[in-house]
Scaffold this motif. Structure first.
Motif, mmCIF file in Angstrom:
data_model
loop_
_atom_site.group_PDB
_atom_site.id
_atom_site.type_symbol
_atom_site.label_atom_id
_atom_site.label_comp_id
_atom_site.label_asym_id
_atom_site.label_seq_id
_atom_site.Cartn_x
_atom_site.Cartn_y
_atom_site.Cartn_z
ATOM 1 N N GLU A 72 19.067 2.261 -17.980
ATOM 2 C CA GLU A 72 18.422 1.456 -19.014
ATOM 3 C C GLU A 72 16.992 1.915 -19.253
ATOM 4 O O GLU A 72 16.496 1.890 -20.389
ATOM 5 C CB GLU A 72 18.449 -0.014 -18.606
ATOM 6 C CG GLU A 72 18.086 -0.968 -19.735
ATOM 7 C CD GLU A 72 19.039 -0.865 -20.929
ATOM 8 O OE1 GLU A 72 18.545 -0.968 -22.077
ATOM 9 O OE2 GLU A 72 20.240 -0.674 -20.718
ATOM 10 N N ILE B 156 17.060 4.718 -21.681
ATOM 11 C CA ILE B 156 17.348 4.230 -23.031
ATOM 12 C C ILE B 156 16.097 3.608 -23.645
ATOM 13 O O ILE B 156 15.782 3.843 -24.824
ATOM 14 C CB ILE B 156 18.517 3.224 -22.989
ATOM 15 C CG1 ILE B 156 19.803 3.944 -22.545
ATOM 16 C CG2 ILE B 156 18.708 2.554 -24.343
ATOM 17 C CD1 ILE B 156 20.975 3.023 -22.277
ATOM 18 N N GLU B 157 15.355 2.851 -22.848
ATOM 19 C CA GLU B 157 14.116 2.235 -23.338
ATOM 20 C C GLU B 157 13.064 3.299 -23.643
ATOM 21 O O GLU B 157 12.338 3.204 -24.642
ATOM 22 C CB GLU B 157 13.584 1.242 -22.306
ATOM 23 C CG GLU B 157 14.414 -0.021 -22.173
ATOM 24 C CD GLU B 157 14.537 -0.778 -23.487
ATOM 25 O OE1 GLU B 157 13.504 -0.896 -24.186
ATOM 26 O OE2 GLU B 157 15.651 -1.220 -23.819
ATOM 27 N N ALA C 21 13.645 6.319 -24.621
ATOM 28 C CA ALA C 21 14.059 6.963 -25.875
ATOM 29 C C ALA C 21 13.675 6.106 -27.079
ATOM 30 O O ALA C 21 13.195 6.621 -28.096
ATOM 31 C CB ALA C 21 15.563 7.215 -25.852
ATOM 32 N N LYS C 22 13.862 4.799 -26.958
ATOM 33 C CA LYS C 22 13.521 3.897 -28.058
ATOM 34 C C LYS C 22 12.027 3.969 -28.384
ATOM 35 O O LYS C 22 11.630 3.900 -29.548
ATOM 36 C CB LYS C 22 13.916 2.465 -27.707
ATOM 37 C CG LYS C 22 15.412 2.200 -27.744
ATOM 38 C CD LYS C 22 15.713 0.747 -27.373
ATOM 39 C CE LYS C 22 17.208 0.464 -27.405
ATOM 40 N NZ LYS C 22 17.506 -0.938 -26.972
ATOM 41 N N LYS C 23 11.204 4.103 -27.334
ATOM 42 C CA LYS C 23 9.759 4.127 -27.547
ATOM 43 C C LYS C 23 9.317 5.324 -28.381
ATOM 44 O O LYS C 23 8.278 5.272 -29.048
ATOM 45 C CB LYS C 23 9.045 4.134 -26.200
ATOM 46 C CG LYS C 23 9.109 2.796 -25.470
ATOM 47 C CD LYS C 23 8.411 2.875 -24.121
ATOM 48 C CE LYS C 23 8.511 1.542 -23.381
ATOM 49 N NZ LYS C 23 7.888 1.630 -22.030
ATOM 50 N N ASN D 124 11.369 6.613 -30.658
ATOM 51 C CA ASN D 124 12.232 6.554 -31.841
ATOM 52 C C ASN D 124 13.297 7.646 -31.814
ATOM 53 O O ASN D 124 13.470 8.404 -32.775
ATOM 54 C CB ASN D 124 11.393 6.661 -33.124
ATOM 55 C CG ASN D 124 12.164 6.233 -34.356
ATOM 56 O OD1 ASN D 124 13.067 5.386 -34.262
ATOM 57 N ND2 ASN D 124 11.840 6.814 -35.506
ATOM 58 N N ALA E 69 17.416 8.752 -30.332
ATOM 59 C CA ALA E 69 18.677 8.366 -29.708
ATOM 60 C C ALA E 69 18.646 8.772 -28.241
ATOM 61 O O ALA E 69 18.127 9.842 -27.900
ATOM 62 C CB ALA E 69 19.849 9.041 -30.415
ATOM 63 N N PRO E 70 19.193 7.957 -27.340
ATOM 64 C CA PRO E 70 19.113 8.276 -25.920
ATOM 65 C C PRO E 70 19.729 9.618 -25.541
ATOM 66 O O PRO E 70 19.203 10.316 -24.664
ATOM 67 C CB PRO E 70 19.873 7.115 -25.263
ATOM 68 C CG PRO E 70 19.654 5.966 -26.193
ATOM 69 C CD PRO E 70 19.690 6.583 -27.565
ATOM 70 N N SER F 35 25.582 11.890 -30.408
ATOM 71 C CA SER F 35 25.359 11.105 -31.624
ATOM 72 C C SER F 35 25.514 11.956 -32.877
ATOM 73 O O SER F 35 25.725 11.424 -33.971
ATOM 74 C CB SER F 35 23.969 10.454 -31.589
ATOM 75 O OG SER F 35 22.969 11.380 -31.208
ATOM 76 N N ASN G 141 27.296 2.172 -27.870
ATOM 77 C CA ASN G 141 26.739 2.046 -26.525
ATOM 78 C C ASN G 141 27.326 3.036 -25.522
ATOM 79 O O ASN G 141 27.333 2.788 -24.322
ATOM 80 C CB ASN G 141 26.910 0.605 -26.009
ATOM 81 C CG ASN G 141 26.237 -0.410 -26.909
ATOM 82 O OD1 ASN G 141 25.089 -0.219 -27.314
ATOM 83 N ND2 ASN G 141 26.949 -1.469 -27.253
ATOM 84 N N TRP H 125 27.114 7.354 -24.581
ATOM 85 C CA TRP H 125 26.280 8.526 -24.824
ATOM 86 C C TRP H 125 26.964 9.759 -24.272
ATOM 87 O O TRP H 125 27.497 9.751 -23.169
ATOM 88 C CB TRP H 125 24.896 8.331 -24.189
ATOM 89 C CG TRP H 125 24.287 7.017 -24.579
ATOM 90 C CD1 TRP H 125 24.124 5.913 -23.799
ATOM 91 C CD2 TRP H 125 23.824 6.656 -25.884
ATOM 92 N NE1 TRP H 125 23.578 4.886 -24.525
ATOM 93 C CE2 TRP H 125 23.381 5.310 -25.805
ATOM 94 C CE3 TRP H 125 23.735 7.322 -27.095
ATOM 95 C CZ2 TRP H 125 22.858 4.629 -26.895
ATOM 96 C CZ3 TRP H 125 23.207 6.653 -28.181
ATOM 97 C CH2 TRP H 125 22.778 5.325 -28.079
#
Length: 486
Positions: free
Chosen positions: A411, A414-415, A417-419, A421, A423-424, A444, A451, A453
């Motif tokens: 997780e 994943i977080e 990657a979000k920061k 912008n 995709a994980p 992707s 959900n 990868w």
């Protein structure tokens, strides 16, 4: 006074279909790899690796796979016909390569590879391909149903132009899928109708899933025109069973769908209990009338054991199409005049390689077997490596040139990657590239279940490099998981 000029062609003014088109195989990760390669060339030692290994694209000869001798001998003699009259030629070229080159040159317009051909491709070469198809399937093939093209990509674009009339027209595509299909559907203004392959069953293609997606699309106002099936699978590596193929053909017959059979990996089957069977052979064996199932089968010189990607050759065979529709497709082909003649020649050679009793036959079989057996060993080594890594599951590689392992990312990753912008799986692939020089494609870019990868890698790096690649993968993955472990 200075003026700020607006761009002559602002981005807002271009065709939105072009902006909607994506092709991840040469996307963000690949472009970053090119920049790293430039840095390595300018400043050796500037990164923790000394070379970039491109595992993103099924491009065998870029990774030092050698071409088949017979194919290149015939092509050389066709391209430089003065060799055919040289006294030295019999010392350098096999007798069957010389005779095949003479036969092919006689078919060409002006006896030259530099002349335009018929828009479907040189008729004699199409006849040779038809003979090869008939030998493969046990059913006759007609040269007039074959269109020689600049690789399968060109053929797919032609078919999409033919079938897609508006954004209401839908094309069923597997998820994961080879992004040529999503890109071409977007460019031609249609709608991709996804159907998910079942990863838990080895990327199985379930007909009830297809039927569900057809019904959903129709309820949404879409006109579903065609079904894309990739066999052996890209990026998933599965080989369909005969019974499954029969179900698919029957579904297309009942639902009035054109079956678009991507069969470019037909030579790439690595497990003993599986074999490639063409959809044409399946359709003919079911004893339907020829016009009951509309089928387009695609073959390429870029894959198999030949790997002649840069020659841009391929063909499509149309079955169950009326003459007036084929005439319209011929008109589309005529806009480009013809496909390149070198690719046409090679397409004829892969469907008609040296035969028993000919001088080149023994060497041809040895080269073919060496390449395919090495690919099988490489596939197994990489499959085992991924399955030994924490949180990674890789289905058995039955065919094609790729692995598509699923990675259970922490997780925290994943977080992270979000920061940024991202995709994980892109985040993972870029960090892998930065640390190891290995170029993989994020899942992707092919589509994947929500959900989940994945990454796609080819099995094409030279066999002697596989142990080092495995070591890099394992060391990176262990470090990545340690860094982001919850």
């Amino acid at each position: 006074m200075s003026f700020i000029r607006s761009p002559a062609v602002p981005i807002e003014s271009i065709n939105p279909k072009v902006k909607n088109c994506e092709y991840a195989i040469r996307g963000e990760v690949f472009n970053y790899a090119l920049r790293l390669q430039e840095e390595l060339e300018k400043n050796p030692g500037s990164h923790p690796f000394d070379e970039i290994i491109y595992c993103n694209l099924g491009n065998p000869q870029a990774l030092n796979q050698q071409p088949i001798t017979f194919f290149r001998q015939v092509l050389a003699l066709c391209e430089y016909p003065a060799l055919l009259d040289s006294e030295e030629t019999p010392k350098l070229f096999s007798s069957d390569a010389i005779s095949r080159a003479r036969q092919i040159r006689a078919m060409l317009s002006g006896k030259s590879t530099g002349a335009y051909s018929h828009s479907k491709g040189t008729k004699g070469l199409r006849e040779m391909i038809a003979a090869g198809i008939a030998l493969r399937d046990g059913y006759p093939a007609n040269a007039e149903d074959i269109f020689l093209t600049d690789g399968v990509s060109s053929a797919v674009h032609m078919i999409m132009q033919l079938l897609i009339r508006s954004e209401r027209d839908g094309i069923l595509c597997p998820i994961p899928q080879y992004p040529l299909y999503s890109a071409s559907i977007a460019l031609h203004g249609g709608k991709l109708v996804p159907y998910e392959l079942n990863e838990a069953s080895g990327w199985g293609l379930e007909v009830f899933e297809l039927k569900k997606r057809i019904d959903m699309a129709r309820e949404d106002g879409k006109c579903v025109r065609a079904l894309v099936v990739i066999n052996p699978g890209n990026p998933t590596g599965q080989v369909l069973s005969e019974s499954n193929q029969q179900e698919i053909v029957e579904l297309c017959r009942k639902e009035g769908l054109v079956l678009l059979a991507d069969e470019v990996y037909q030579e790439n089957v690595y497990v003993k209990n599986k074999k490639f069977i063409s959809f044409k052979r399946i359709a003919r064996s079911l004893d339907y009338k020829e016009d009951e199932v509309a089928l387009v089968s695609f073959q390429s010189i870029s894959k198999g054991y030949y790997g002649e990607c840069g020659k841009r050759g391929g063909y499509m065979e149309l079955c169950g199409f009326s003459e007036d529709v084929k005439d319209q497709l011929y008109k589309v082909a005529s806009v480009d005049l013809c496909s390149n003649t070198s690719g046409q020649i090679l397409a004829s050679l892969i469907m008609n390689p040296p035969q028993p009793g000919e001088e080149s036959h023994e060497l041809f079989l040895a080269e073919k077997e060496a390449i395919l057996s090495s690919l099988a060993r490489r596939a197994k080594a990489l499959e085992d490596a991924f399955n030994s890594m924490e949180g990674v599951l890789c289905q058995k590689v039955e065919g094609a040139m790729y692995l598509f392992p699923r990675i259970k990312l922490p997780e925290k990753a994943i977080e992270a990657a979000k920061k940024v912008n991202m995709a994980p799986d892109t985040f993972y692939a870029l960090k892998l590239l930065d640390d190891t020089g290995l170029v993989l494609v994020p899942g992707s870019g092919f589509g994947q279940a929500p959900n989940t990868w994945h990454v796609r890698t080819t099995i094409l790096p030279e066999e002697h490099k596989i142990p080092a690649i495995v070591s890099r993968l394992k060391a990176f993955h262990e470090s990545f998981m340690r860094e982001f472990r919850d």
